[in-house]
Design an enzyme around this catalytic site. Structure first.
Site, mmCIF file in Angstrom:
data_model
loop_
_atom_site.group_PDB
_atom_site.id
_atom_site.type_symbol
_atom_site.label_atom_id
_atom_site.label_comp_id
_atom_site.label_asym_id
_atom_site.label_seq_id
_atom_site.Cartn_x
_atom_site.Cartn_y
_atom_site.Cartn_z
ATOM 1 N N GLU A 135 0.864 -1.183 0.000
ATOM 2 C CA GLU A 135 0.000 0.000 0.000
ATOM 3 C C GLU A 135 0.898 1.228 0.000
ATOM 4 O OE1 GLU A 135 -2.920 -0.244 3.148
ATOM 5 O OE2 GLU A 135 -3.694 -2.151 2.354
ATOM 6 N N GLU B 19 9.466 -7.263 -3.775
ATOM 7 C CA GLU B 19 9.351 -8.539 -3.039
ATOM 8 C C GLU B 19 10.301 -8.564 -1.845
ATOM 9 O OE1 GLU B 19 8.429 -12.102 -5.031
ATOM 10 O OE2 GLU B 19 7.373 -11.054 -6.646
ATOM 11 N N THR C 60 12.818 -5.434 -0.016
ATOM 12 C CA THR C 60 14.082 -4.788 -0.401
ATOM 13 C C THR C 60 15.236 -5.639 0.134
ATOM 14 O OG1 THR C 60 14.269 -3.526 1.641
ATOM 15 C CG2 THR C 60 13.011 -2.491 -0.157
HETATM 16 C C1 LIG Z 1 8.017 -1.729 -10.306
HETATM 17 C C2 LIG Z 1 7.448 -2.205 -9.002
HETATM 18 C C3 LIG Z 1 6.619 -3.319 -8.989
HETATM 19 C C4 LIG Z 1 6.060 -3.764 -7.793
HETATM 20 N N1 LIG Z 1 5.195 -4.823 -7.824
HETATM 21 C C5 LIG Z 1 4.502 -5.134 -6.696
HETATM 22 C C6 LIG Z 1 3.445 -6.106 -6.741
HETATM 23 O O1 LIG Z 1 3.152 -6.695 -7.788
HETATM 24 N N2 LIG Z 1 2.753 -6.349 -5.614
HETATM 25 C C7 LIG Z 1 3.033 -5.712 -4.429
HETATM 26 O O2 LIG Z 1 2.359 -5.994 -3.429
HETATM 27 N N3 LIG Z 1 4.030 -4.804 -4.353
HETATM 28 C C8 LIG Z 1 4.773 -4.487 -5.452
HETATM 29 N N4 LIG Z 1 5.754 -3.534 -5.401
HETATM 30 C C9 LIG Z 1 6.035 -2.847 -4.135
HETATM 31 C C10 LIG Z 1 7.380 -3.234 -3.541
HETATM 32 O O3 LIG Z 1 7.335 -4.545 -3.048
HETATM 33 C C11 LIG Z 1 7.721 -2.184 -2.467
HETATM 34 O O4 LIG Z 1 8.048 -0.987 -3.147
HETATM 35 C C12 LIG Z 1 8.879 -2.636 -1.594
HETATM 36 O O5 LIG Z 1 8.495 -3.705 -0.770
HETATM 37 C C13 LIG Z 1 9.417 -1.503 -0.704
HETATM 38 O O6 LIG Z 1 8.379 -0.850 -0.053
HETATM 39 P P1 LIG Z 1 8.308 0.759 -0.086
HETATM 40 O O7 LIG Z 1 8.427 1.188 -1.505
HETATM 41 O O8 LIG Z 1 7.103 1.179 0.663
HETATM 42 O O9 LIG Z 1 9.619 1.246 0.662
HETATM 43 P P2 LIG Z 1 9.769 1.428 2.247
HETATM 44 O O10 LIG Z 1 9.232 0.252 2.957
HETATM 45 O O11 LIG Z 1 9.205 2.763 2.613
HETATM 46 O O12 LIG Z 1 11.340 1.456 2.403
HETATM 47 C C14 LIG Z 1 12.119 2.629 2.110
HETATM 48 C C15 LIG Z 1 13.582 2.291 2.392
HETATM 49 O O13 LIG Z 1 13.741 1.988 3.776
HETATM 50 C C16 LIG Z 1 14.353 0.710 3.941
HETATM 51 N N5 LIG Z 1 13.785 0.052 5.120
HETATM 52 C C17 LIG Z 1 12.478 -0.057 5.462
HETATM 53 N N6 LIG Z 1 12.358 -0.722 6.609
HETATM 54 C C18 LIG Z 1 13.616 -1.091 6.996
HETATM 55 C C19 LIG Z 1 14.172 -1.802 8.103
HETATM 56 N N7 LIG Z 1 13.382 -2.350 9.044
HETATM 57 N N8 LIG Z 1 15.504 -1.949 8.186
HETATM 58 C C20 LIG Z 1 16.328 -1.408 7.242
HETATM 59 N N9 LIG Z 1 15.864 -0.730 6.177
HETATM 60 C C21 LIG Z 1 14.529 -0.577 6.047
HETATM 61 C C22 LIG Z 1 13.984 -0.052 2.651
HETATM 62 O O14 LIG Z 1 14.907 -1.118 2.409
HETATM 63 C C23 LIG Z 1 14.068 1.057 1.627
HETATM 64 O O15 LIG Z 1 15.411 1.233 1.243
HETATM 65 C C24 LIG Z 1 6.359 -3.091 -6.585
HETATM 66 C C25 LIG Z 1 7.206 -1.978 -6.599
HETATM 67 C C26 LIG Z 1 7.726 -1.523 -7.788
HETATM 68 C C27 LIG Z 1 8.597 -0.283 -7.784
#
Ligand SMILES: Cc1cc2nc3c(=O)[nH]c(=O)nc-3n(C[C@H](O)[C@H](O)[C@H](O)COP(=O)(O)OP(=O)(O)OC[C@H]3O[C@@H](n4cnc5c(N)ncnc54)[C@H](O)[C@@H]3O)c2cc1C
Length: 387
Positions: free
Chosen positions: A129, A371, A373
């Site tokens: 989300e 899936e 980071t």
């Molecule tokens: C092209 C694309 C396709 C996608 N396809 C799908 C899909 O089909 N289905 C779906 O459900 N999602 C999908 N996603 C979403 C994707 O899985 C998320 O973007 C990803 O999990 C990261 O979440 P976020 O973007 O909210 O980053 P955030 O969770 O906000 O993270 C931001 C940064 O903080 C770091 N971080 C966060 N928490 C921690 C921690 N505890 N310790 C250390 N570092 C941390 C992260 O590693 C990252 O560098 C897609 C994203 C993209 C860009």
């Protein structure tokens, strides 16, 4: 250059040959045009489906190919080496079939799995989300239970309201794995299977991405969407467990996609290095560049070995969650490094759109993010090391 693969059966060799044929004849001729123009490749997934490549790791009883995961992943790698966006979408489709196959009732499986695995439909996975990516338990989309009021009423089920983000194949897929809140906390999330076209479900415009331009990624808006009770997969509150179980398998898919991208970049770099001359010799014969190529080849081989090890554990019924995270981490970091180095091998030409290596570099980046980071993969691995 085709990779010589160690495969467990003659059938697996046939599958790899078939995949290479489709990759050469169907994917390779149109990938550049669709990635450049950001247009969806109509018909490509139907072709893969007709060839039986969309349900490979699932039971034959329900229309799948019943192949070991190590075979499915190598097929996926071959697809991704030609077209990363298509490889990712195939991997996400497989991810979206996992909850029903692993947690559905016999009745649910008999009703929906054959069409999901049969090659005529494509699935999407909808966990993220806008405010909940890495922290999946923070998701807010809500599914409120509604009772059967009798008469012309819809019957017992759920009304879903909320926004999901980043859906690969959003707006195009035929079914969506939805994770929504039916209670509070991490135990208050449930999994649903939502058919496309359900009343109240709409999609945002495709995100403008760095790569994977041919397959859209969109938000989904649920406005009091009614889902009958039988559309819930698993128990109420079991959603996060289901989501993470699917992601263990899905991460291996992303690792295979990353190796495919890295292999493609390596192949282009090697071909170029054997043609281009400077200082009176081919650049491959300058030791400084030869060693760079050697490191790239070693990174690709070791990344492949890492995902195969995890897949073989999965095939043997062993625990493989940690190894799946390791494979995702190693393979996607390798893909980023190898594709960046491939641009270096091509010099200034590598920085232009006349060659594919700049696209590979843009495509590799997302594999480190979705899936889970690579920071989250380290979190998963480090948790297994705590005493
Ligand atoms: C092209 C694309 C396709 C996608 N396809 C799908 C899909 O089909 N289905 C779906 O459900 N999602 C999908 N996603 C979403 C994707 O899985 C998320 O973007 C990803 O999990 C990261 O979440 P976020 O973007 O909210 O980053 P955030 O969770 O906000 O993270 C931001 C940064 O903080 C770091 N971080 C966060 N928490 C921690 C921690 N505890 N310790 C250390 N570092 C941390 C992260 O590693 C990252 O560098 C897609 C994203 C993209 C860009």
């Amino acid at each position: 250059m085709s990779v010589e693969r160690l495969l467990p059966s003659a059938e697996a060799h046939d599958l790899i040959d078939l995949t290479r044929e489709i990759a050469d004849k169907v994917l390779a001729p149109i990938v550049d045009e669709h990635e450049k123009n950001e247009t969806y490749p109509d018909g490509v997934f139907a072709t893969l489906g007709q060839a039986g490549l969309l349900g490979l790791p699932y039971p034959q009883e329900f229309g799948g190919g019943e192949q070991p995961y190590e075979v499915y992943l190598q097929v996926l790698e071959e697809i991704a080496a030609r077209w990363a966006a298509v490889g990712v979408a195939v991997s996400v489709h497989s991810l979206a079939c996992h909850p029903l196959n692993a947690f559905g009732t016999d009745e649910q499986k008999a009703q929906w799995l054959p069409e999901m695995l049969g090659g005529t439909t494509i699935g999407a996975y909808s966990l993220s989300e806008p405010q909940a990516g890495s922290d999946a338990a923070a998701l807010a989309c809500r599914a409120v239970a509604v009772e059967d009021l009798g008469g012309a009423d819809d019957g017992a089920g759920y009304r879903v309201t909320g926004t999901k983000a980043w859906i690969t194949h959003g707006g195009i897929a035929d079914f969506y794995n939805l994770f929504a809140r039916t209670g509070e906390g991490s135990q208050g999330i449930s999994c649903f299977l939502v058919p496309a076209g359900t009343d109240g479900l709409s999609f945002g415009k495709p995100e403008e991405k760095m790569g994977l331009a041919a397959v859209p990624t969109t938000a989904a808006y649920y406005d009091k969407v009614f889902l009958p009770e039988q559309r819930r997969i698993g128990k109420e509150g079991q959603g996060l467990q289901i989501a993470f179980s699917a992601l263990d398998s899905g991460r291996l898919g992303i690792a295979a996609v990353a190796v495919g991208i890295a292999q493609a970049a390596l192949d282009e770099a090697v071909a170029y290095a054997n043609e281009r001359t400077t200082f009176g010799r081919k650049i491959v014969d300058h030791q400084g560049l030869g060693f760079l190529l050697a490191d790239m080849a070693a990174a690709v081989d070791s990344a492949r070995a890492t995902y195969l090890d995890a897949a073989r554990r999965r095939d043997a019924g062993m625990a493989y969650s940690r190894q799946a995270s390791t494979a995702k981490l190693i393979a996607t970091d390798a893909a980023m490094k190898v594709t960046t180095d491939a641009v270096q091998v091509l010099g200034g030409y590598g920085y232009t759109r006349d060659f594919r290596v700049e696209r590979y570099m843009r495509e590799a980046k997302i594999t480190q993010i979705f899936e889970g980071t690579n920071q989250i993969q380290r979190l998963v691995i480090s948790r297994t090391l705590r005493r």
